[in-house]
Design a protein around this motif. Structure first.
Motif, PDB file in Angstrom:
ATOM      1  N   SER A  53       0.807  -1.224   0.000  1.00  0.00           N
ATOM      2  CA  SER A  53       0.000   0.000   0.000  1.00  0.00           C
ATOM      3  C   SER A  53       0.833   1.265   0.000  1.00  0.00           C
ATOM      4  N   SER A  54       2.134   1.158   0.264  1.00  0.00           N
ATOM      5  CA  SER A  54       3.001   2.334   0.249  1.00  0.00           C
ATOM      6  C   SER A  54       3.651   2.558  -1.114  1.00  0.00           C
ATOM      7  N   LEU A  55       3.377   1.676  -2.079  1.00  0.00           N
ATOM      8  CA  LEU A  55       3.932   1.797  -3.425  1.00  0.00           C
ATOM      9  C   LEU A  55       2.867   2.295  -4.393  1.00  0.00           C
ATOM     10  N   PHE A  56       3.197   3.355  -5.128  1.00  0.00           N
ATOM     11  CA  PHE A  56       2.273   3.934  -6.102  1.00  0.00           C
ATOM     12  C   PHE A  56       2.938   3.932  -7.474  1.00  0.00           C
ATOM     13  N   VAL A  57       2.126   3.647  -8.481  1.00  0.00           N
ATOM     14  CA  VAL A  57       2.646   3.520  -9.848  1.00  0.00           C
ATOM     15  C   VAL A  57       1.849   4.426 -10.770  1.00  0.00           C
ATOM     16  N   TYR A  58       2.575   5.185 -11.574  1.00  0.00           N
ATOM     17  CA  TYR A  58       1.951   6.063 -12.575  1.00  0.00           C
ATOM     18  C   TYR A  58       2.378   5.569 -13.960  1.00  0.00           C
ATOM     19  N   LEU A  59       1.402   5.198 -14.777  1.00  0.00           N
ATOM     20  CA  LEU A  59       1.696   4.649 -16.092  1.00  0.00           C
ATOM     21  C   LEU A  59       0.921   5.404 -17.150  1.00  0.00           C
ATOM     22  N   ILE A  60       1.652   5.965 -18.102  1.00  0.00           N
ATOM     23  CA  ILE A  60       1.029   6.666 -19.215  1.00  0.00           C
ATOM     24  C   ILE A  60       1.891   6.433 -20.451  1.00  0.00           C
ATOM     25  N   ALA A  61       1.253   5.951 -21.522  1.00  0.00           N
ATOM     26  CA  ALA A  61       1.973   5.624 -22.753  1.00  0.00           C
ATOM     27  C   ALA A  61       3.126   4.673 -22.412  1.00  0.00           C
ATOM     28  N   HIS A  62       4.357   5.087 -22.728  1.00  0.00           N
ATOM     29  CA  HIS A  62       5.519   4.253 -22.458  1.00  0.00           C
ATOM     30  C   HIS A  62       6.299   4.743 -21.240  1.00  0.00           C
ATOM     31  N   GLU A  63       5.720   5.669 -20.483  1.00  0.00           N
ATOM     32  CA  GLU A  63       6.399   6.219 -19.320  1.00  0.00           C
ATOM     33  C   GLU A  63       5.776   5.656 -18.047  1.00  0.00           C
ATOM     34  N   ILE A  64       6.628   5.419 -17.051  1.00  0.00           N
ATOM     35  CA  ILE A  64       6.150   4.873 -15.785  1.00  0.00           C
ATOM     36  C   ILE A  64       6.946   5.491 -14.637  1.00  0.00           C
ATOM     37  N   ILE A  65       6.240   5.840 -13.569  1.00  0.00           N
ATOM     38  CA  ILE A  65       6.866   6.396 -12.370  1.00  0.00           C
ATOM     39  C   ILE A  65       6.538   5.479 -11.200  1.00  0.00           C
ATOM     40  N   TYR A  66       7.563   5.133 -10.440  1.00  0.00           N
ATOM     41  CA  TYR A  66       7.372   4.385  -9.210  1.00  0.00           C
ATOM     42  C   TYR A  66       7.627   5.318  -8.034  1.00  0.00           C
ATOM     43  N   LEU A  67       6.700   5.336  -7.096  1.00  0.00           N
ATOM     44  CA  LEU A  67       6.852   6.178  -5.908  1.00  0.00           C
ATOM     45  C   LEU A  67       6.615   5.321  -4.670  1.00  0.00           C
ATOM     46  N   LEU A  68       7.592   5.340  -3.775  1.00  0.00           N
ATOM     47  CA  LEU A  68       7.493   4.599  -2.525  1.00  0.00           C
ATOM     48  C   LEU A  68       7.454   5.587  -1.366  1.00  0.00           C
ATOM     49  N   LEU A  69       6.437   5.466  -0.542  1.00  0.00           N
ATOM     50  CA  LEU A  69       6.241   6.373   0.590  1.00  0.00           C
ATOM     51  C   LEU A  69       6.451   5.625   1.891  1.00  0.00           C
ATOM     52  N   TYR A  70       7.389   6.099   2.710  1.00  0.00           N
ATOM     53  CA  TYR A  70       7.604   5.529   4.040  1.00  0.00           C
ATOM     54  C   TYR A  70       7.577   6.667   5.050  1.00  0.00           C
ATOM     55  N   ILE A  71       6.476   6.802   5.752  1.00  0.00           N
ATOM     56  CA  ILE A  71       6.223   7.896   6.693  1.00  0.00           C
ATOM     57  C   ILE A  71       6.349   9.208   5.934  1.00  0.00           C
ATOM     58  N   ASN A  72       7.423   9.955   6.148  1.00  0.00           N
ATOM     59  CA  ASN A  72       7.585  11.210   5.411  1.00  0.00           C
ATOM     60  C   ASN A  72       8.782  11.179   4.463  1.00  0.00           C
ATOM     61  N   ASP A  73       9.260   9.991   4.167  1.00  0.00           N
ATOM     62  CA  ASP A  73      10.336   9.820   3.189  1.00  0.00           C
ATOM     63  C   ASP A  73       9.753   9.272   1.897  1.00  0.00           C
ATOM     64  N   ILE A  74      10.194   9.826   0.779  1.00  0.00           N
ATOM     65  CA  ILE A  74       9.642   9.457  -0.518  1.00  0.00           C
ATOM     66  C   ILE A  74      10.780   9.084  -1.464  1.00  0.00           C
ATOM     67  N   ILE A  75      10.613   7.966  -2.155  1.00  0.00           N
ATOM     68  CA  ILE A  75      11.546   7.566  -3.208  1.00  0.00           C
ATOM     69  C   ILE A  75      10.800   7.592  -4.535  1.00  0.00           C
ATOM     70  N   ILE A  76      11.367   8.265  -5.511  1.00  0.00           N
ATOM     71  CA  ILE A  76      10.761   8.377  -6.837  1.00  0.00           C
ATOM     72  C   ILE A  76      11.775   7.905  -7.870  1.00  0.00           C
ATOM     73  N   THR A  77      11.327   7.063  -8.792  1.00  0.00           N
ATOM     74  CA  THR A  77      12.227   6.599  -9.845  1.00  0.00           C
ATOM     75  C   THR A  77      11.485   6.499 -11.169  1.00  0.00           C
ATOM     76  N   ASP A  78      12.219   6.770 -12.224  1.00  0.00           N
ATOM     77  CA  ASP A  78      11.677   6.712 -13.585  1.00  0.00           C
ATOM     78  C   ASP A  78      12.844   6.800 -14.539  1.00  0.00           C
ATOM     79  N   SER A  79      12.688   6.278 -15.721  1.00  0.00           N
ATOM     80  CA  SER A  79      13.755   6.335 -16.718  1.00  0.00           C
ATOM     81  C   SER A  79      13.817   7.692 -17.411  1.00  0.00           C
TER      82      SER A  79
END
Length: 209
Positions: A53-79
């Motif tokens: 439940s702390s992992l969020f995924v954004y997918l549009i066309a050929h682009e994708i964003i992964y976002l991981l939320l841990y309390i108030n720390d956020i990790i974002i990754t994408d190509s």
């Protein structure tokens, strides 16, 4: 309820303060923050992972964003770097945030970046575990425990069951986050072991519990 010292309104002494913003440290604060942040992501087109439940995924066309939320720390990754920059700009418009730059350490995982990708390591976490268990200068052994040594529940109570359980919890997290080294018997009967099992023997065998 009374008005806090230093914030007493002499014209309205019987009034109380209305909380307009969640204060860090309240029990409801983490849930309120997660609801607020996740709502922003879901409205923005993200989908919440069913596995985490702390992992969020954004997918549009050929682009994708992964976002991981841990309390108030956020990790974002994408190509796509420009897509990440655009998304971070939207986050800053909605929330007060600080960009800590490239990820190096998160929840016990060290991240080393190279031209070919990233390398994950738990070396620091493992060293800290050895220091807490007073085993940093110990030599490695081929077997987890002396074969001739038999454990027993007889004897004096261990001076600090909390210390033992804490070390078991840290070791459990280390093994769980290393799938190829997972120990299925790690946490069985922690309560009994932490009471009477000799701690010096326990430190030699992570599988005795």
């Amino acid at each position: 309820m009374e008005q806090p010292l230093g914030y007493v309104d002499s014209s309205h002494p019987n009034h109380v303060c209305s909380l307009k913003k969640a204060i860090y440290g309240l029990k409801q604060e983490p849930r309120a923050w997660f609801h607020r942040f996740s709502h922003f992501l879901l409205v923005g087109g993200f989908n919440c992972s069913k596995a985490d439940s702390s992992l969020f995924v954004y997918l549009i066309a050929h682009e994708i964003i992964y976002l991981l939320l841990y309390i108030n720390d956020i990790i974002i990754t994408d190509s796509n770097v420009s897509l990440i920059d655009t998304f971070i700009h939207k986050l800053r418009q909605e929330f007060s945030m600080k960009d800590l730059g490239t990820l190096n350490y998160f929840l016990g995982l060290e991240v080393t970046h190279s031209a070919t990708g990233i390398f994950l390591s738990q070396l620091k976490y493992a060293r800290d575990l050895l220091l807490r268990g007073d085993l940093f200068d110990s030599k490695p052994v081929g077997t987890p425990m002396i074969v001739s040594h038999h454990l027993t529940t007889d004897g004096h109570l261990f001076y600090s069951p909390t210390t033992y359980r804490s070390l078991v919890g840290v070791l459990q997290y280390l093994t769980i986050t290393r799938p190829y080294n997972t120990c299925s018997k790690l946490s069985k009967s922690i309560h009994t072991c932490s009471k009477r099992t000799p701690f010096s023997s326990c430190k030699k065998d992570p599988q005795i519990c």
